[in-house]
Design an enzyme around this catalytic site. Structure first.
Site, short mmCIF file in Angstrom:
data_model
loop_
_atom_site.label_atom_id
_atom_site.label_comp_id
_atom_site.label_asym_id
_atom_site.label_seq_id
_atom_site.Cartn_x
_atom_site.Cartn_y
_atom_site.Cartn_z
N GLU A 99 -37.02 1.03 8.33
CA GLU A 99 -36.65 0.87 9.74
C GLU A 99 -35.15 1.11 9.94
O GLU A 99 -34.75 1.72 10.94
CB GLU A 99 -37.04 -0.53 10.22
CG GLU A 99 -36.92 -0.72 11.72
CD GLU A 99 -37.40 -2.09 12.19
OE1 GLU A 99 -37.24 -2.38 13.39
OE2 GLU A 99 -37.91 -2.87 11.36
N GLU A 105 -38.49 -12.36 10.90
CA GLU A 105 -39.49 -12.05 11.93
C GLU A 105 -40.60 -11.17 11.36
O GLU A 105 -41.79 -11.38 11.62
CB GLU A 105 -38.80 -11.36 13.11
CG GLU A 105 -39.73 -10.81 14.17
CD GLU A 105 -39.41 -9.39 14.53
OE1 GLU A 105 -40.32 -8.54 14.44
OE2 GLU A 105 -38.26 -9.11 14.91
N HIS A 106 -40.23 -10.18 10.57
CA HIS A 106 -41.23 -9.33 9.90
C HIS A 106 -42.07 -10.15 8.93
O HIS A 106 -43.30 -10.05 8.89
CB HIS A 106 -40.52 -8.23 9.10
CG HIS A 106 -40.21 -7.00 9.88
ND1 HIS A 106 -40.77 -5.78 9.60
CD2 HIS A 106 -39.39 -6.80 10.94
CE1 HIS A 106 -40.30 -4.87 10.44
NE2 HIS A 106 -39.45 -5.47 11.26
N HIS A 165 -34.07 -10.83 11.69
CA HIS A 165 -35.03 -9.74 11.86
C HIS A 165 -35.96 -9.63 10.65
O HIS A 165 -37.18 -9.44 10.80
CB HIS A 165 -34.27 -8.42 12.05
CG HIS A 165 -35.15 -7.22 12.10
ND1 HIS A 165 -35.32 -6.41 11.00
CD2 HIS A 165 -35.92 -6.71 13.08
CE1 HIS A 165 -36.16 -5.44 11.31
NE2 HIS A 165 -36.54 -5.60 12.56
#
Length: 445
Positions: free
Chosen positions: A146, A69-70, A66
């Site tokens: 997040e 991906e950012h 994740h």
């Protein structure tokens, strides 16, 4: 030289397989290109599906898929983050990505006339994201925010707690997003290594749906992916099987100053290739997948004990989870658990009716068809099918499998699964072993 090189690659390229508007080509190195022509639309959706997710991470890099991906959107060798944003905004398109337990997807949705730009942008991000030190530190703060936001959402936090209770220390049981500790400690070197080792061509699928031509799409992929993907990529390490899980389903409690008590409980199931996969979906739908489902009717409509109650089904390659969620005032928790246990015991013992089976099958059919209203939905179906099964499974195939499910199959499945030991997570103001309803203690022991 370029022309000669393309000719050599063409000899190794597997001929496009065509089926009902869907075409498939495997390029040198193993990258697959799958397209579906939708002549009635003026849009096109391009997705690069990578068979890498949070279950492929080691414990020390939990959340790496994740985080990466950012990070890949921050800059490439030729574009800044602003360049990427302006390029997609200038054509009114959408460029985004998401990470799941077993895959990561980078996608763009544009007008068909802007297809080449979409392929260029997605390829640039996936292959050439720089993982620069400054970008890592900046995006680390974003991911930590997040995580904090997810922890503040009871349903999100409870979902992570439940999978940890059900799958223990296996990677499937860890949050996709990682933890404050793992993300804070992750280094640029670890993220770069994850990118190089895991983003290999044999694990990638380029799925495209819309007003597109397959041969033109293959040419675009070869141009924008080409040798950059084939060269310098190692074979991906094997994935850890869920067959190696330490400990059985457990109970996890979380105390939170909130108005409601939230509970999520369920059982492990076989994975997506199981022959009874769609009977399992029918069972889930009849239990709590709709307005007429047993749980919704008994808990909300008949007794008014809770506003939110439903069942869920998470399916992975080699395992899964069938679960039930409810949120209620703390004083009603025991009553809610009493009804949940009665419904599950009734379905496990007596099964569902022919009428419930018919309604659940119709609900599944309608949901699948209504979910394919745009090119993005078709692209997602293409990508998932190729990544999960290595071939295209058309909607007709899926609908036929649903139609073939019998009430006898569903009820045999209910007896097999709903009599197992449950895993559970409880989050609320009075969540403790002393205050747990008797019915829940019985189900998790």
């Amino acid at each position: 030289m370029r022309r000669s090189k393309q000719g050599a690659e063409g000899k190794a390229e597997k001929k496009a397989a065509r089926s009902a508007g869907v075409c498939r080509t495997t390029l040198p190195g193993g990258l697959r290109v799958v397209t579906e022509h939708l002549p009635a639309v003026r849009s096109a959706s391009v997705g690069v599906w990578v068979g890498v997710g949070s279950r492929d991470e080691g414990a020390t890099v939990a959340g790496a898929a994740h985080f990466l991906e950012h990070l890949l959107f921050k800059s490439t060798s030729t574009r800044t983050a602003m360049d990427i944003a302006q390029a997609i905004d200038a054509v009114g398109g959408e460029l985004n990505a998401f990470t799941a337990k077993e895959h990561t997807c980078y996608y763009a949705h544009v007008l068909d006339s802007d297809l080449e730009l979409a392929v260029d942008l997605v390829a640039d991000v996936v292959l050439n994201g720089r993982c620069a030190v400054d970008d890592v530190e900046l995006e680390r703060d974003v991911v930590l925010e997040e995580i904090a936001m997810r922890d503040d959402d009871p349903e999100d936090a409870l979902g992570d707690m439940f999978l940890a209770a059900l799958f223990g220390d296996h990677p499937v049981g860890r949050p996709v997003i990682g933890t404050m500790e793992s993300v804070s400690a992750m280094t640029r070197t670890q993220l770069h290594s994850f990118h190089v080792r895991r983003y290999t061509p044999e694990r990638m699928v380029v799925a495209v749906a819309g007003n597109v031509d397959h041969d033109e799409m293959v040419a675009l992929v070869r141009e924008h992916f080409g040798s950059r993907l084939i060269r310098g990529r190692q074979s991906a390490p094997p994935r850890k099987s869920t067959g190696r899980i330490n400990g059985g389903p457990a109970l996890t409690l979380g105390k939170r100053d909130a108005e409601q008590t939230h509970v999520l409980l369920g059982v492990r199931t076989p994975g997506r290739s199981w022959e009874h996969r769609w009977a399992l979906s029918v069972l889930h739908t009849a239990l709590g997948g709709g307005l007429s489902s047993r749980l919704f009717q008994e808990i909300r409509e008949t007794r008014g004990l809770a506003y939110s109650v439903y069942s869920a089904l998470d399916i992975f390659a080699d395992s899964g989870a069938l679960s039930v969620y409810a949120a209620c005032l703390p004083g009603r928790f025991a009553d809610v658990m009493q009804v949940i246990s009665e419904v599950l015991a009734s379905v496990a013992g007596d099964g569902i009716t022919e009428a419930e089976c018919r309604i659940a099958k119709g609900s599944l059919r309608g949901g699948i068809i209504l979910g394919l209203e745009d090119s993005n939905s078709w692209m997602s179906r293409l990508g998932r099918s190729e990544l999960n099964y290595g071939k295209y499974r058309g909607i007709e195939h899926t609908l036929q499998q649903i139609d073939e499910v019998t009430v006898e199959q569903v009820n045999a499945l209910a007896h097999q699964l709903l009599n197992k030991r449950y895993g559970a997570a409880v989050l609320g103001p009075y969540a403790s072993k002393k205050t747990l309803p008797r019915q829940l203690r019985i189900m998790v022991n």
